[in-house]
Design a protein around this motif. Structure first.
Motif, PDB file in Angstrom:
ATOM      1  N   TRP A   1       0.851  -1.181   0.000  1.00 19.05           N
ATOM      2  CA  TRP A   1       0.000   0.000   0.000  1.00 19.05           C
ATOM      3  C   TRP A   1       0.892   1.239   0.000  1.00 19.05           C
ATOM      4  CZ3 TRP A   1       0.578  -2.668   4.739  1.00 19.05           C
ATOM      5  CH2 TRP A   1       1.018  -1.915   5.817  1.00 19.05           C
ATOM      6  N   ALA A   2       0.295   2.405  -0.177  1.00 14.20           N
ATOM      7  CA  ALA A   2       1.025   3.683  -0.246  1.00 14.20           C
ATOM      8  C   ALA A   2       1.913   3.778  -1.473  1.00 14.20           C
ATOM      9  CB  ALA A   2       1.839   3.940   1.025  1.00 14.20           C
ATOM     10  N   THR A   3       1.546   3.097  -2.548  1.00 15.36           N
ATOM     11  CA  THR A   3       2.231   3.314  -3.821  1.00 15.36           C
ATOM     12  C   THR A   3       1.645   4.564  -4.475  1.00 15.36           C
ATOM     13  OG1 THR A   3       0.658   1.837  -4.913  1.00 15.36           O
ATOM     14  CG2 THR A   3       2.745   0.865  -4.197  1.00 15.36           C
ATOM     15  N   PRO A   4       2.390   5.233  -5.352  1.00 14.61           N
ATOM     16  CA  PRO A   4       1.862   6.431  -6.004  1.00 14.61           C
ATOM     17  C   PRO A   4       0.542   6.127  -6.722  1.00 14.61           C
ATOM     18  CG  PRO A   4       4.205   6.232  -6.403  1.00 14.61           C
ATOM     19  CD  PRO A   4       3.780   4.956  -5.744  1.00 14.61           C
ATOM     20  N   ASP A   5      -0.436   7.019  -6.584  1.00 13.81           N
ATOM     21  CA  ASP A   5      -1.726   6.770  -7.206  1.00 13.81           C
ATOM     22  C   ASP A   5      -2.245   7.978  -7.970  1.00 13.81           C
ATOM     23  OD1 ASP A   5      -3.558   4.829  -7.830  1.00 13.81           O
ATOM     24  OD2 ASP A   5      -4.830   5.164  -6.084  1.00 13.81           O
ATOM     25  N   VAL A   6      -1.387   8.955  -8.210  1.00 12.58           N
ATOM     26  CA  VAL A   6      -1.757  10.080  -9.071  1.00 12.58           C
ATOM     27  C   VAL A   6      -1.529   9.657 -10.522  1.00 12.58           C
ATOM     28  CG1 VAL A   6      -1.219  12.452  -9.730  1.00 12.58           C
ATOM     29  CG2 VAL A   6      -1.168  11.777  -7.320  1.00 12.58           C
ATOM     30  N   PRO A   7      -2.538   9.757 -11.401  1.00 12.40           N
ATOM     31  CA  PRO A   7      -2.353   9.331 -12.787  1.00 12.40           C
ATOM     32  C   PRO A   7      -1.144  10.016 -13.425  1.00 12.40           C
ATOM     33  CG  PRO A   7      -4.667   9.768 -12.366  1.00 12.40           C
ATOM     34  CD  PRO A   7      -3.918  10.231 -11.140  1.00 12.40           C
ATOM     35  N   GLY A   8      -0.342   9.228 -14.120  1.00 10.68           N
ATOM     36  CA  GLY A   8       0.829   9.786 -14.787  1.00 10.68           C
ATOM     37  C   GLY A   8       1.922   8.757 -14.933  1.00 10.68           C
ATOM     38  N   PRO A   9       3.038   9.129 -15.542  1.00  9.31           N
ATOM     39  CA  PRO A   9       4.111   8.171 -15.831  1.00  9.31           C
ATOM     40  C   PRO A   9       4.755   7.593 -14.579  1.00  9.31           C
ATOM     41  CG  PRO A   9       4.794  10.424 -16.353  1.00  9.31           C
ATOM     42  CD  PRO A   9       3.328  10.470 -16.106  1.00  9.31           C
ATOM     43  N   GLU A  10       4.779   8.360 -13.477  1.00 13.83           N
ATOM     44  CA  GLU A  10       5.402   7.842 -12.266  1.00 13.83           C
ATOM     45  C   GLU A  10       4.614   6.660 -11.718  1.00 13.83           C
ATOM     46  OE1 GLU A  10       4.704  11.056 -12.745  1.00 13.83           O
ATOM     47  OE2 GLU A  10       6.738  11.900 -13.005  1.00 13.83           O
ATOM     48  N   ARG A  11       3.283   6.817 -11.660  1.00 13.78           N
ATOM     49  CA  ARG A  11       2.460   5.714 -11.174  1.00 13.78           C
ATOM     50  C   ARG A  11       2.626   4.485 -12.052  1.00 13.78           C
ATOM     51  NH1 ARG A  11      -4.098   6.121 -10.831  1.00 13.78           N
ATOM     52  NH2 ARG A  11      -3.919   5.983 -13.107  1.00 13.78           N
ATOM     53  N   GLU A  12       2.603   4.675 -13.359  1.00 20.70           N
ATOM     54  CA  GLU A  12       2.725   3.533 -14.261  1.00 20.70           C
ATOM     55  C   GLU A  12       4.101   2.883 -14.165  1.00 20.70           C
ATOM     56  OE1 GLU A  12       1.063   3.452 -18.020  1.00 20.70           O
ATOM     57  OE2 GLU A  12      -0.882   4.225 -17.330  1.00 20.70           O
ATOM     58  N   ALA A  13       5.128   3.696 -13.917  1.00 23.05           N
ATOM     59  CA  ALA A  13       6.472   3.135 -13.765  1.00 23.05           C
ATOM     60  C   ALA A  13       6.540   2.232 -12.537  1.00 23.05           C
ATOM     61  CB  ALA A  13       7.504   4.258 -13.659  1.00 23.05           C
ATOM     62  N   VAL A  14       5.927   2.678 -11.440  1.00 25.19           N
ATOM     63  CA  VAL A  14       5.925   1.857 -10.224  1.00 25.19           C
ATOM     64  C   VAL A  14       5.101   0.596 -10.449  1.00 25.19           C
ATOM     65  CG1 VAL A  14       5.227   1.747  -7.802  1.00 25.19           C
ATOM     66  CG2 VAL A  14       6.354   3.797  -8.677  1.00 25.19           C
ATOM     67  N   TRP A  15       3.918   0.729 -11.036  1.00 22.17           N
ATOM     68  CA  TRP A  15       3.102  -0.451 -11.295  1.00 22.17           C
ATOM     69  C   TRP A  15       3.836  -1.454 -12.182  1.00 22.17           C
ATOM     70  CZ3 TRP A  15      -2.312   2.114 -12.550  1.00 22.17           C
ATOM     71  CH2 TRP A  15      -2.936   2.468 -11.346  1.00 22.17           C
ATOM     72  N   ALA A  16       4.511  -0.965 -13.219  1.00 19.10           N
ATOM     73  CA  ALA A  16       5.237  -1.869 -14.112  1.00 19.10           C
ATOM     74  C   ALA A  16       6.356  -2.589 -13.372  1.00 19.10           C
ATOM     75  CB  ALA A  16       5.799  -1.086 -15.301  1.00 19.10           C
ATOM     76  N   GLU A  17       7.035  -1.872 -12.495  1.00 18.20           N
ATOM     77  CA  GLU A  17       8.115  -2.478 -11.721  1.00 18.20           C
ATOM     78  C   GLU A  17       7.566  -3.527 -10.762  1.00 18.20           C
ATOM     79  OE1 GLU A  17      11.814  -3.146 -11.705  1.00 18.20           O
ATOM     80  OE2 GLU A  17      11.381  -1.186 -12.579  1.00 18.20           O
ATOM     81  N   LEU A  18       6.411  -3.258 -10.162  1.00 13.08           N
ATOM     82  CA  LEU A  18       5.789  -4.227  -9.260  1.00 13.08           C
ATOM     83  C   LEU A  18       5.398  -5.496 -10.013  1.00 13.08           C
ATOM     84  CD1 LEU A  18       3.484  -1.860  -7.152  1.00 13.08           C
ATOM     85  CD2 LEU A  18       5.626  -2.913  -6.421  1.00 13.08           C
ATOM     86  N   LEU A  19       4.793  -5.335 -11.183  1.00 15.80           N
ATOM     87  CA  LEU A  19       4.435  -6.505 -11.978  1.00 15.80           C
ATOM     88  C   LEU A  19       5.665  -7.310 -12.377  1.00 15.80           C
ATOM     89  CD1 LEU A  19       1.650  -5.310 -14.457  1.00 15.80           C
ATOM     90  CD2 LEU A  19       1.376  -6.714 -12.409  1.00 15.80           C
ATOM     91  N   ALA A  20       6.710  -6.619 -12.794  1.00 15.10           N
ATOM     92  CA  ALA A  20       7.928  -7.305 -13.227  1.00 15.10           C
ATOM     93  C   ALA A  20       8.565  -8.085 -12.080  1.00 15.10           C
ATOM     94  CB  ALA A  20       8.925  -6.294 -13.789  1.00 15.10           C
TER      95      ALA A  20
ATOM     96  N   ASP B   1      -6.965   3.373  -5.613  1.00 20.58           N
ATOM     97  CA  ASP B   1      -8.317   3.906  -5.469  1.00 20.58           C
ATOM     98  C   ASP B   1      -8.934   4.211  -6.830  1.00 20.58           C
ATOM     99  OD1 ASP B   1      -8.517   4.111  -2.539  1.00 20.58           O
ATOM    100  OD2 ASP B   1      -6.900   5.557  -2.744  1.00 20.58           O
ATOM    101  N   ASP B   2      -8.116   4.260  -7.862  1.00 21.38           N
ATOM    102  CA  ASP B   2      -8.554   4.608  -9.215  1.00 21.38           C
ATOM    103  C   ASP B   2      -8.876   3.318  -9.972  1.00 21.38           C
ATOM    104  OD1 ASP B   2      -8.942   5.564 -11.763  1.00 21.38           O
ATOM    105  OD2 ASP B   2      -6.941   6.457 -11.973  1.00 21.38           O
ATOM    106  N   LEU B   3     -10.107   2.871  -9.874  1.00 25.69           N
ATOM    107  CA  LEU B   3     -10.491   1.581 -10.455  1.00 25.69           C
ATOM    108  C   LEU B   3     -10.266   1.559 -11.962  1.00 25.69           C
ATOM    109  CD1 LEU B   3     -13.846   0.859  -8.559  1.00 25.69           C
ATOM    110  CD2 LEU B   3     -11.512   0.220  -7.902  1.00 25.69           C
ATOM    111  N   ALA B   4     -10.784   2.566 -12.643  1.00 27.93           N
ATOM    112  CA  ALA B   4     -10.678   2.588 -14.105  1.00 27.93           C
ATOM    113  C   ALA B   4      -9.220   2.696 -14.548  1.00 27.93           C
ATOM    114  CB  ALA B   4     -11.497   3.747 -14.675  1.00 27.93           C
ATOM    115  N   GLY B   5      -8.434   3.503 -13.833  1.00 27.02           N
ATOM    116  CA  GLY B   5      -7.034   3.674 -14.203  1.00 27.02           C
ATOM    117  C   GLY B   5      -6.239   2.392 -14.067  1.00 27.02           C
ATOM    118  N   LEU B   6      -6.416   1.683 -12.965  1.00 19.85           N
ATOM    119  CA  LEU B   6      -5.692   0.431 -12.781  1.00 19.85           C
ATOM    120  C   LEU B   6      -6.195  -0.631 -13.750  1.00 19.85           C
ATOM    121  CD1 LEU B   6      -3.650  -1.345 -11.371  1.00 19.85           C
ATOM    122  CD2 LEU B   6      -5.307  -1.723  -9.515  1.00 19.85           C
ATOM    123  N   ALA B   7      -7.498  -0.667 -13.988  1.00 22.88           N
ATOM    124  CA  ALA B   7      -8.033  -1.643 -14.947  1.00 22.88           C
ATOM    125  C   ALA B   7      -7.437  -1.431 -16.334  1.00 22.88           C
ATOM    126  CB  ALA B   7      -9.552  -1.546 -14.995  1.00 22.88           C
TER     127      ALA B   7
END
Length: 291
Positions: free
Chosen positions: A246-265, A274-280
């Protein structure tokens, strides 16, 4: 194995990280439109503070989320869902918002939450106060809904359509461990990795991202932090446990996507938002649905 224990003071702009998000909840919720159709299940999608959406549970399931989170308070013998005590509403009970609708879906779909799909759903229940007393009432309510629940009986886990995982007030751990038959499991922390507590009790390891890592998506992740992240997931997966931050960046933008991509990898099992549509959208774009 040494895992990061980094602690730092969060600035005012990031103050909501303590609640598990870096985006103002009203902004995230207001930006969402009701989904037009039910999407395929998203194995990595966790709806943090799910109850703050316009249609708790239903908005997340319509987007394909396979994990939702509800904070609870024990008030006059009832479990009320809210983030703060000032937001309590006697009509917003755990049963009314989550347990009863989930059981209705499982019955309607002949044993599954998602129609024609056996992907299970995790219900993360965060006990805000009175852990022992709250868990006693929660256990009573879970037993009423046991038809749909994953359970621990006679030393083994029996899978169900919904798995309840208990987080929050750590006082709930002792009574849970003492039960021979359980309809809930425990949300562990990094300190639980490699201990005697097995996945049959702690199937999930959760941690604050900002409490363990300093990288927030700007520039490449430092090699030492990438190595530490992958060591955490590898250690958990060896024991059959899943990982969530929890407490990962959740403001839409390249930083959030970079963290999400790193987590998946790194193999992190649940992305917290909290952003359902954005994460989906992100997970669909990365082909991370169930089938």
């Amino acid at each position: 194995m040494a895992f990061p224990t980094r602690r730092r003071v969060v600035t005012t702009a990031l103050a909501t990280a303590a609640a598990g998000t870096l985006i103002p909840l009203r902004t995230a919720i207001a930006s969402e439109a009701p989904p037009a159709r039910i999407h395929r299940p998203l194995l990595h999608a966790h709806a943090h503070n799910d109850y703050l959406h316009s249609r708790p549970l239903h908005d997340a399931l319509a987007q394909g989320f396979t994990s939702v989170e509800a904070d609870i308070f024990l008030v006059d013998g009832e479990l009320l869902v809210a983030h703060e005590a000032t937001d309590l509403d006697p009509a917003r009970t755990l049963s009314a918002l989550y347990l009863d609708p989930l059981l209705a879906r499982v019955r309607a779909n002949h044993g599954t939450v998602f129609r024609d799909d056996r992907t299970p759903v995790q219900l993360l229940i965060d006990i805000k106060t009175d852990g022992v007393a709250a868990y006693a009432e929660l256990d009573r309510q879970l037993r009423r809904h046991r038809q749909m629940l994953t359970s621990f009986q006679h030393g083994r886990v029996r899978p169900g359509a919904v798995t309840a995982v208990i987080s929050g007030d750590r006082a709930a751990r002792a009574p849970m461990e003492a039960e021979r038959t359980r309809y809930a499991f425990y949300d562990g922390r990094l300190d639980d990795l490699g201990t005697a507590a097995t996945a049959s009790f702690i199937p999930l390891i959760s941690s604050s991202w900002t409490g363990a890592f300093g990288w927030l998506g700007t520039g490449p992740i430092p090699p030492a932090e990438r190595e530490a992240l992958r060591a955490i997931t590898a250690a958990a997966h060896r024991e059959g446990q899943r990982v969530r931050f929890w407490a990962t960046p959740d403001v839409p933008g390249p930083e959030r996507e970079a963290v999400w991509a790193e987590l998946l990898a790194a193999g992190v099992d649940h992305l917290n938002s909290d952003d359902l549509a954005g994460l989906a959208r992100f997970l669909h774009s990365h082909g991370r649905h169930a089938r």
